[in-house]
Design a protein around this motif. Structure first.
Motif, mmCIF file in Angstrom:
data_model
loop_
_atom_site.group_PDB
_atom_site.id
_atom_site.type_symbol
_atom_site.label_atom_id
_atom_site.label_comp_id
_atom_site.label_asym_id
_atom_site.label_seq_id
_atom_site.Cartn_x
_atom_site.Cartn_y
_atom_site.Cartn_z
ATOM 1 N N ASN A 135 -0.712 16.661 -8.650
ATOM 2 C CA ASN A 135 -2.119 16.516 -8.257
ATOM 3 C C ASN A 135 -2.856 15.434 -9.055
ATOM 4 O O ASN A 135 -4.084 15.423 -9.100
ATOM 5 N N LYS A 136 -2.112 14.526 -9.671
ATOM 6 C CA LYS A 136 -2.745 13.504 -10.510
ATOM 7 C C LYS A 136 -3.576 12.546 -9.660
ATOM 8 O O LYS A 136 -3.100 11.946 -8.714
ATOM 9 N N VAL A 137 -4.866 12.415 -10.043
ATOM 10 C CA VAL A 137 -5.767 11.488 -9.346
ATOM 11 C C VAL A 137 -6.317 10.424 -10.295
ATOM 12 O O VAL A 137 -6.892 9.434 -9.849
ATOM 13 N N VAL A 138 -6.160 10.632 -11.589
ATOM 14 C CA VAL A 138 -6.635 9.683 -12.593
ATOM 15 C C VAL A 138 -5.482 9.355 -13.528
ATOM 16 O O VAL A 138 -4.714 10.231 -13.912
ATOM 17 N N GLU A 139 -5.350 8.073 -13.892
ATOM 18 C CA GLU A 139 -4.264 7.656 -14.780
ATOM 19 C C GLU A 139 -4.814 6.846 -15.946
ATOM 20 O O GLU A 139 -5.755 6.063 -15.789
ATOM 21 N N LEU A 140 -4.219 7.048 -17.112
ATOM 22 C CA LEU A 140 -4.531 6.241 -18.287
ATOM 23 C C LEU A 140 -3.741 4.933 -18.217
ATOM 24 O O LEU A 140 -2.520 4.952 -18.047
ATOM 25 N N VAL A 141 -4.445 3.804 -18.339
ATOM 26 C CA VAL A 141 -3.788 2.507 -18.291
ATOM 27 C C VAL A 141 -3.113 2.240 -19.633
ATOM 28 O O VAL A 141 -3.659 2.550 -20.690
ATOM 29 N N GLY A 142 -1.942 1.658 -19.595
ATOM 30 C CA GLY A 142 -1.231 1.358 -20.835
ATOM 31 C C GLY A 142 -0.174 2.401 -21.137
ATOM 32 O O GLY A 142 0.056 3.340 -20.375
ATOM 33 N N ARG A 143 0.471 2.246 -22.291
ATOM 34 C CA ARG A 143 1.603 3.104 -22.640
ATOM 35 C C ARG A 143 1.239 4.189 -23.640
ATOM 36 O O ARG A 143 2.099 4.933 -24.095
ATOM 37 N N GLY A 144 -0.042 4.288 -24.018
ATOM 38 C CA GLY A 144 -0.447 5.259 -25.023
ATOM 39 C C GLY A 144 -0.416 6.689 -24.509
ATOM 40 O O GLY A 144 -0.380 6.945 -23.303
ATOM 41 N N THR A 145 -0.428 7.610 -25.446
ATOM 42 C CA THR A 145 -0.465 9.046 -25.131
ATOM 43 C C THR A 145 -1.623 9.682 -25.871
ATOM 44 O O THR A 145 -1.754 9.531 -27.094
ATOM 45 N N ILE A 146 -2.470 10.381 -25.138
ATOM 46 C CA ILE A 146 -3.600 11.064 -25.755
ATOM 47 C C ILE A 146 -3.118 12.381 -26.353
ATOM 48 O O ILE A 146 -2.482 13.191 -25.669
ATOM 49 N N ARG A 147 -3.435 12.591 -27.625
ATOM 50 C CA ARG A 147 -3.063 13.829 -28.322
ATOM 51 C C ARG A 147 -4.298 14.695 -28.483
ATOM 52 O O ARG A 147 -5.335 14.233 -28.981
ATOM 53 N N ALA A 148 -4.184 15.937 -28.061
ATOM 54 C CA ALA A 148 -5.311 16.865 -28.107
ATOM 55 C C ALA A 148 -5.183 17.799 -29.301
ATOM 56 O O ALA A 148 -4.083 18.144 -29.741
ATOM 57 N N ALA A 149 -6.335 18.203 -29.843
ATOM 58 C CA ALA A 149 -6.357 19.151 -30.958
ATOM 59 C C ALA A 149 -7.631 19.979 -30.855
ATOM 60 O O ALA A 149 -8.496 19.714 -30.024
ATOM 61 N N ALA A 150 -7.756 20.987 -31.721
ATOM 62 C CA ALA A 150 -8.967 21.815 -31.799
ATOM 63 C C ALA A 150 -9.278 22.500 -30.470
ATOM 64 O O ALA A 150 -10.283 22.222 -29.820
#
Length: 407
Positions: A135-150
């Motif tokens: 169901n992906k409708v939004v994509e992050l451009v580039g090769r980075g990975t967002i890391r979540a915390a808290a």
């Protein structure tokens, strides 16, 4: 409104501008406004100084390098105190300090640019991470990975995110700044918020910290008040040094200037360039991200953004290593480790000489290498083949036809 949250600068300073202190606690009076108070240094510098302006500690300065292999002689580093960055007095103090000590700007060591009140980004990134492959409708451009915390277990939403590795040239963090100023007791930040229309209610920080310590409040999200979330971009000097803009009137390229940090437009232009293909999202309507519509999560359209390009800087140590590499390849040709018929040897030589514009240096050293290495191989015919090969390359360098060798 963007604001500097970390500001460290490298300068060059004339020898003996600041005397070497006789012991820790030595005081050096620069002028009526500025006084330096000495402390022990670190692994790179002999001395660390508190820079006092009318008695207030506004910066820390490192001077007198320990080892010129790591820090060149005459280079000093100044870290401006965090509270100064929020007062509106930064550039007045900056000019007085650099003028009094005749500090010549070398480069920014590190700069953090913060934007507060972009609370929608927290909600957006949470929704982005909850997407599935189907169901992906939004994509992050580039090769980075967002890391979540808290993770807030009451809402099952994350309140802190990071993009970019620790120690990398650039990094983005998004977090709850309200919670942070309660823990750090940075009252001057909420005064900055009030002055700039970000948040009008001043919080009783001391009382709220005591409540947090007693466990009377949820530390993930401060209850009963508006939580201000921060977008923060961290850039190293290596990244800043590559920034340049093209002058409209002359067409010439101009590298980073400290003036870019003195205005909101300048800071936002830096953020805009750093976020390009890094912290940038698209609506996933096509397979190729380049065809998809970009989403503006940061209000760049409210500022006059000037286009910044990146131009890698050739450092002196890189040039030295390249010269060593070229000489090594020449030696290996004479020893027979590499052969003139070896395409890789030719390609390496041509690339290194062209990449660092070393044609004159190559020609100047060529016959010196011949004298040094002609007896390194007992096969006289082979040695002559190597000489002819290198002379041919050099002639092609002189006529700018070296590319023909690689065809």
């Amino acid at each position: 409104m963007p604001v500097l949250d970390w500001f460290s600068v490298l300068y060059t300073m004339a020898e003996n501008t600041i005397p070497e202190p006789s012991d820790e606690g030595f005081t050096y009076r620069v002028n009526e406004q500025i006084t330096l108070f000495s402390m022990s240094g670190n692994q790179f510098y002999k001395y660390r100084w508190q820079v006092l302006y009318l008695g207030e500690h506004l910066a820390t300065m490192l001077t007198h390098t320990k080892n010129e292999k790591f820090v060149r002689k005459g280079v000093v580093k100044v870290d401006f105190k965090n509270h100064l960055l929020y007062t509106g007095m930064l550039w007045q103090f900056y000019d007085e300090l650099t003028g009094s000590l005749n500090l010549q700007f070398k480069n920014v060591s590190r700069v953090d640019i913060a934007i507060d009140g972009l609370d929608h980004i927290i909600r957006f990134v949470n929704k982005y991470l909850k997407q599935t492959r189907q169901n992906k409708v939004v994509e992050l451009v580039g090769r980075g990975t967002i890391r979540a915390a808290a993770l807030d277990r009451n809402t099952m939403l994350y309140h802190s995110f990071k993009l970019g590795a620790n120690g990398s040239r650039k990094q983005v963090t998004i977090y709850n700044k309200t919670k942070e100023i309660i823990k750090s007791q940075k009252d001057y930040i909420q005064k900055f918020w009030k002055a700039n229309g970000i948040h009008f209610e001043e919080l009783p920080l001391a009382e709220m910290l005591a409540a947090l310590k007693k466990g009377e409040d949820e530390p993930m999200n401060v209850a009963g008040v508006k939580n201000i979330f921060r977008f923060e971009l961290r850039l190293t000097g290596e990244y800043i040094q590559e920034m340049q803009v093209k002058k409209a009137e002359t067409g010439e390229w101009e590298f980073f200037k400290i003036d870019w940090l003195k205005t909101s437009d300048g800071m936002m232009s830096i953020v805009h360039r750093a976020c390009e293909n890094f912290f940038e999202f698209v609506l996933k309507t096509y397979k190729e991200n380049c065809k998809c519509k970009r989403l503006e999560l940061i209000p760049f359209s409210k500022f006059e953004i000037f286009p910044i390009e990146l131009q890698p800087v050739k450092r002196a140590d890189d040039l030295y290593k390249t010269k060593l590499s070229i000489k090594k390849n020449v030696r290996q040709l004479f020893f027979g480790v590499l052969q003139p018929s070896d395409y890789m040897a030719t390609e390496a030589l041509v690339f290194d000489v062209n990449n660092y514009d070393l044609k004159e240096w190559f020609a100047k050293n060529l016959f010196t290498w011949f004298k040094e290495l002609e007896y390194s191989n007992p096969d006289a015919d082979y040695v002559q083949t190597v000489k002819d090969f290198l002379i041919d390359i050099n002639q092609r360098f002189e006529s700018n036809q070296e590319h023909e060798i690689l065809i």
